[in-house]
Design a protein around this motif. Structure first.
Motif, short mmCIF file in Angstrom:
data_model
loop_
_atom_site.label_atom_id
_atom_site.label_comp_id
_atom_site.label_asym_id
_atom_site.label_seq_id
_atom_site.Cartn_x
_atom_site.Cartn_y
_atom_site.Cartn_z
N VAL A 105 6.58 2.66 -8.15
CA VAL A 105 6.32 1.24 -7.97
C VAL A 105 4.81 1.06 -7.83
O VAL A 105 4.16 1.77 -7.05
CB VAL A 105 7.04 0.70 -6.72
N GLU A 106 4.24 0.14 -8.57
CA GLU A 106 2.80 -0.11 -8.49
C GLU A 106 2.50 -1.04 -7.32
O GLU A 106 3.35 -1.82 -6.87
CB GLU A 106 2.29 -0.73 -9.79
N ILE A 107 1.29 -0.95 -6.81
CA ILE A 107 0.87 -1.84 -5.73
C ILE A 107 1.01 -3.30 -6.21
O ILE A 107 0.56 -3.65 -7.29
CB ILE A 107 -0.59 -1.56 -5.31
N ALA A 165 2.54 7.82 -5.65
CA ALA A 165 2.00 7.91 -7.00
C ALA A 165 2.17 9.30 -7.60
O ALA A 165 1.80 9.53 -8.75
CB ALA A 165 0.52 7.53 -7.00
N SER A 219 0.86 -1.19 0.00
CA SER A 219 0.00 0.00 0.00
C SER A 219 0.89 1.23 0.00
O SER A 219 2.07 1.16 0.34
CB SER A 219 -0.92 0.02 1.23
N ARG A 220 0.34 2.36 -0.39
CA ARG A 220 1.12 3.59 -0.44
C ARG A 220 1.09 4.30 0.92
O ARG A 220 0.02 4.46 1.51
CB ARG A 220 0.59 4.51 -1.54
N ARG A 245 9.56 6.55 -4.85
CA ARG A 245 8.98 5.53 -5.73
C ARG A 245 7.73 4.89 -5.11
O ARG A 245 6.95 4.25 -5.81
CB ARG A 245 10.02 4.44 -6.01
N GLU A 255 3.89 -4.70 -6.89
CA GLU A 255 5.17 -4.87 -7.58
C GLU A 255 6.32 -4.94 -6.58
O GLU A 255 6.23 -4.42 -5.47
CB GLU A 255 5.43 -3.70 -8.53
N THR A 280 8.97 6.38 -12.91
CA THR A 280 7.68 5.74 -12.71
C THR A 280 7.60 5.14 -11.31
O THR A 280 8.54 4.48 -10.85
CB THR A 280 7.50 4.61 -13.75
#
Length: 340
Positions: A65-67, A57, A12-13, A54, A69, A63
């Motif tokens: 890091v996506e949830i 968002a 999670s962010r 990173r 990843e 770019t």
């Protein structure tokens, strides 16, 4: 060889400072290298402040890091399978393998390590991204001249300690800023700084500014910026006309700015009235100079002419705790995780 690997992903962010719940340890299938790829068993991985950015968002130079990843990171280890002509099992390599105990990447994205330059961990610090960040910002943007005064915060970190040593070698007066008397002692006794100020002993920018004025009686010509916050505010009040400020980071603000930070308008007034050269840079845009950097600095590290410190955490599972501590100055030297 095992058929699975472990990795830590972004669960999670973070809303402000990262917490343990933002990370998740997973076990996944071990990849098999395709044509041109190399499979590496990671021995050590790097933890760096840029990783906090990173996790967000927000728009940035890279770019996020996506949830779900793998958290991004440079790492070093041993080649265990290769389908690239330049790498063979047993070679040591550096690559962006992330927070994981194995990684598989195209050989063109890896760097084979030279054991003559010291332990493989140096490729994560003094001879890696932090090292070239220090070298490039100091030389290309700082434009140092003998007799000038340079100030660098996070003085015992991998960037700050390199900047200070490079500056001393070129005949500058070097003043560090660090957190706590022990780190200040390391800056002067281990890295050869002329002086070091403990920012924790100064509760606000005004007090820190006064300490800097005393330590830099001729003013500050170069400030290597990697912290922000009250340190930046204090330094700006002591900059000389036509001073230079290479900007590579602002760790004090990565989790949000505090109410007592110097107002932006006042900061930029100092930039204007003192004709300062302020230039931000991201070292990934200057890796065309990596060969020049290693050729100059590598032999000095191997010969012990440039000193460095490493703070090694044990175990991939302990990477989140080490990362969170690093963001608040809990490390001494380059933060590394021993993975295997």
């Amino acid at each position: 060889m095992t058929d699975t690997m472990r990795r830590i992903v972004l669960a999670s962010r973070p809303e402000a400072a990262p917490v343990a719940e933002n990370f998740r340890l997973e076990e996944v299938a071990l990849p098999e290298p395709e044509d041109g790829e190399v499979l590496v068993r990671v021995e050590y991985m790097s933890l760096d402040p840029y990783m906090r950015g990173r996790m967000s968002a927000s728009k940035s130079y890279a770019t996020p890091v996506e949830i779900g990843e793998t958290m991004t990171a440079g790492a070093v280890g041993e080649v265990i399978a290769s389908r690239h002509p330049d790498f063979a099992p047993g070679d040591k390599a550096l690559g962006m393998f992330g927070w994981a105990d194995h990684g598989c990447l195209p050989g063109k994205q890896l760097r084979k390590l030279d054991p003559a330059h010291g332990p493989i961990t140096t490729a994560l610090g003094v001879l890696g991204m932090p090292g070239i960040t220090a070298w490039y910002g100091f030389n290309a943007i700082g434009q140092p001249k003998p007799g000038e005064t340079l100030v660098v915060a996070a003085a015992t970190g991998p960037v700050g300690s390199m900047v200070g040593q490079l500056a001393k070698a070129k005949g500058l007066r070097v003043v560090g800023i660090a957190g706590g008397p022990e780190k200040c002692r390391l800056a002067t006794e281990t890295f050869g700084f002329d002086a070091c100020i403990d920012h924790r002993a100064h509760g606000d920018a005004a007090s820190l500014s006064a300490a800097l004025k005393e330590a830099c009686p001729d003013g500050i010509d170069i400030y290597y910026e990697n912290v922000g916050g009250k340190v930046l505010a204090a330094v700006l009040e002591n900059m000389n006309p036509f001073g230079r400020i290479p900007v590579c980071g602002m760790i004090a603000w990565y989790n949000g700015a505090s109410d007592d930070d110097m107002p932006l308008a006042a900061a930029w007034r100092s930039v204007l009235t003192n004709f300062l050269h302020v230039e931000g840079f991201i070292i990934f845009n200057h890796y065309d100079r990596f060969g020049e950097f290693v050729a100059e600095v590598g032999p000095k590290v191997g010969a012990g002419e440039i000193r460095y410190l490493e703070d090694v955490a044990e175990g991939l599972e302990n990477a989140p705790a080490a990362f969170m501590a690093m963001l608040t100055g809990g490390n001494t030297g380059k933060q590394i995780v021993k993975v295997s």
